[in-house]
Write a protein that holds these residues in place. Structure first.
Motif, PDB file in Angstrom:
ATOM      1  N   SER A  13       0.797  -1.239   0.000  1.00 27.44           N
ATOM      2  CA  SER A  13       0.000   0.000   0.000  1.00 27.44           C
ATOM      3  C   SER A  13       0.826   1.284   0.000  1.00 27.44           C
ATOM      4  O   SER A  13       0.358   2.312   0.473  1.00 27.44           O
ATOM      5  CB  SER A  13      -0.957  -0.002   1.193  1.00 27.44           C
ATOM      6  N   VAL A  66       2.329   4.186  -2.185  1.00 22.66           N
ATOM      7  CA  VAL A  66       2.208   4.763  -3.520  1.00 22.66           C
ATOM      8  C   VAL A  66       3.591   4.873  -4.193  1.00 22.66           C
ATOM      9  O   VAL A  66       3.778   4.449  -5.339  1.00 22.66           O
ATOM     10  CB  VAL A  66       1.521   6.139  -3.441  1.00 22.66           C
ATOM     11  N   ALA A 104      -9.137   5.431  -2.100  1.00 19.42           N
ATOM     12  CA  ALA A 104      -9.402   6.667  -2.845  1.00 19.42           C
ATOM     13  C   ALA A 104      -8.408   6.831  -3.989  1.00 19.42           C
ATOM     14  O   ALA A 104      -8.675   7.595  -4.922  1.00 19.42           O
ATOM     15  CB  ALA A 104      -9.310   7.865  -1.909  1.00 19.42           C
ATOM     16  N   TYR A 136      -0.306   1.461  -7.487  1.00 20.42           N
ATOM     17  CA  TYR A 136      -1.069   1.054  -6.303  1.00 20.42           C
ATOM     18  C   TYR A 136      -2.563   1.220  -6.567  1.00 20.42           C
ATOM     19  O   TYR A 136      -3.356   0.273  -6.441  1.00 20.42           O
ATOM     20  CB  TYR A 136      -0.626   1.873  -5.084  1.00 20.42           C
ATOM     21  N   PHE A 145     -10.317   6.824   2.456  1.00 22.88           N
ATOM     22  CA  PHE A 145      -9.549   8.048   2.277  1.00 22.88           C
ATOM     23  C   PHE A 145      -8.386   7.978   3.284  1.00 22.88           C
ATOM     24  O   PHE A 145      -7.734   6.944   3.350  1.00 22.88           O
ATOM     25  CB  PHE A 145     -10.482   9.269   2.344  1.00 22.88           C
ATOM     26  N   ASN A 146      -8.099   8.991   4.075  1.00 18.79           N
ATOM     27  CA  ASN A 146      -6.868   8.937   4.881  1.00 18.79           C
ATOM     28  C   ASN A 146      -7.164   8.423   6.292  1.00 18.79           C
ATOM     29  O   ASN A 146      -7.747   9.149   7.099  1.00 18.79           O
ATOM     30  CB  ASN A 146      -6.208  10.308   4.902  1.00 18.79           C
ATOM     31  N   VAL A 150       9.406  17.836  10.376  1.00 23.67           N
ATOM     32  CA  VAL A 150       8.553  17.176   9.394  1.00 23.67           C
ATOM     33  C   VAL A 150       8.671  17.931   8.074  1.00 23.67           C
ATOM     34  O   VAL A 150       8.851  19.154   8.061  1.00 23.67           O
ATOM     35  CB  VAL A 150       7.092  17.102   9.900  1.00 23.67           C
ATOM     36  N   SER A 151       8.630  17.175   6.975  1.00 30.08           N
ATOM     37  CA  SER A 151       8.655  17.794   5.652  1.00 30.08           C
ATOM     38  C   SER A 151       7.229  18.089   5.222  1.00 30.08           C
ATOM     39  O   SER A 151       6.343  17.240   5.371  1.00 30.08           O
ATOM     40  CB  SER A 151       9.280  16.844   4.627  1.00 30.08           C
ATOM     41  N   TYR A 202      -9.487  12.931   6.693  1.00 30.10           N
ATOM     42  CA  TYR A 202      -8.956  11.979   7.679  1.00 30.10           C
ATOM     43  C   TYR A 202     -10.099  11.270   8.392  1.00 30.10           C
ATOM     44  O   TYR A 202     -11.027  11.916   8.890  1.00 30.10           O
ATOM     45  CB  TYR A 202      -8.032  12.704   8.670  1.00 30.10           C
ATOM     46  N   VAL A 212      -2.332  20.063   5.016  1.00 27.33           N
ATOM     47  CA  VAL A 212      -1.153  19.581   5.755  1.00 27.33           C
ATOM     48  C   VAL A 212      -0.838  20.556   6.895  1.00 27.33           C
ATOM     49  O   VAL A 212      -0.560  20.134   8.026  1.00 27.33           O
ATOM     50  CB  VAL A 212       0.052  19.413   4.802  1.00 27.33           C
TER      51      VAL A 212
END
Ligand code: UFG
Length: 321
Positions: A74, A76, A115, A138, A166-167, A205-206, A223, A258
């Motif tokens: 899973s 991507v 999704a 995927y 979804f997320n 975090v990026s 989410y 984000v």
């Protein structure tokens, strides 16, 4: 019901297996532990360590009323680099499973779709009849399974439901106080990566891209709490009807960027969580928000934990000793 849960040692599969056990079902988990964890299998379930291609050996014992199929790759990015793994495992593995189900007369399947089958949507929120144009192997491999399920339902009388997630985030605490949480060896998902910074496991975090056509320039996602997602599987199981394949989207219907997720994680953890803007991640659509109207209307599914704050709080508490 006597049920086989493939991939039941993984994040989502283990939560569904736990809820099925709590609901009194007789659960057998099949997992090769390529990404799952043996200790994530609920104690009330029987565990068979085997690849999906050998599911027939377990189904041969007979009496199974259905399969909940999570076993899949899973990631991507990995799917773009190694499409062979995704076609072999996600499509090839599922075809072997469907073949075994026909041989051993297992009537129904609930399939873990995504999704990612939709690709870049024309409109949001996304309904189930939206065009399916996956942007990576995927999503394409999951869409191929959905297509096969429609054909198998029509021709062989299979009862099938696909749930397009979804997320998914958050953690589930079962009645016996066991905690089921996300534990990927390679973690690419936003919320666990942000929480890893709050835990001191990472420095920053990026943020992958801040030039998207969204209010703050970062990608928007929908989410959903893993416990709410799992509940949908328990509702889908008795709703599977012979000769039909039904597809349901599963999300909360609200999008968060984000930066909004980062801000909510700072609120929950009290940690400053430094963030660094980086280039866009290839294949990321700008906005993915679900319409879950169909499953709400047809199966009376309703998320019990729709708030992003509650989802992050559960994920955070599950990480802390
Ligand atoms: N993101 C960051 N930094 C990170 C990780 C993610 O900025 O360190 C961003 C991503 O670019 C994206 C958003 O946060 O914009 C969400 O990314 P995730 O990796 O958490 O989730 P995805 O939306 O990429 O993927 C999820 C599922 C996939 C599924 C997809 C459907 O994990 O399995 O939704 O679109 F295919």
């Amino acid at each position: 019901m006597k049920l086989l849960v493939t991939g039941g040692a993984g994040y989502i599969g283990s939560v569904v297996a736990a809820q099925l056990c709590e609901a009194g079902h007789d659960v057998v988990v099949l997992d090769d532990l390529s990404t799952g964890h043996a200790d994530a299998v609920p104690p009330a379930a029987r565990f068979v360590r085997a690849p999906i291609t050998e599911a027939g050996d377990t189904l041969a014992e007979g009496g199974f009323h259905g399969v909940l199929h999570f076993a899949a790759r899973s990631l991507v990015g990995e799917s773009v680099e190694h499409p062979d793994l995704y076609w072999a495992n996600n499509l090839g593995g599922t075809l072997a499973l469907l073949d075994a189900m026909r041989t051993h007369r297992v009537p129904r399947i609930v399939f873990s779709s995504t999704a990612a089958t939709y690709g870049e949507p024309d409109t949001t929120p996304i309904e189930e009849n939206a065009p399916t144009r996956p942007t990576n192997p995927y999503g394409a491999s999951k869409l191929a399974v959905d297509t096969a399920l429609t054909a198998f339902a029509g021709m062989y009388g299979l009862a099938a439901v696909s749930l397009r997630y979804f997320n998914v985030a958050g953690a589930y605490t079962a009645a016996d106080h066991r905690v089921y949480r996300e534990r990927h060896t390679v973690e690419t998902h936003l919320i666990p990566r942000v929480l890893a910074v709050a835990l001191g496991l990472d420095d920053s975090v990026s943020v992958f891209g801040d030039d998207y056509p969204t209010p703050d320039g970062t990608c928007i996602r929908d989410y959903i709490h893993v416990a709410d997602l799992a509940q949908a599987h328990l509702l889908a199981l008795p709703a599977c009807a012979e000769g039909t394949h039904t597809i349901y989207n599963l999300g909360n219907g609200t999008g968060f960027s984000v930066r909004q997720v980062l801000s909510a994680c700072r609120d929950v953890t009290g940690h400053p969580i430094p963030a660094i803007t980086r280039p866009r991640r290839p294949g990321d659509p700008a906005v993915l928000v679900a319409s879950s109207a169909r499953i709400q209307h047809e199966l009376s599914w309703k998320p019990a934990h729709p708030s992003l704050h509650a989802i992050i709080t559960d994920a955070w508490q599950a990480l802390r000793p």
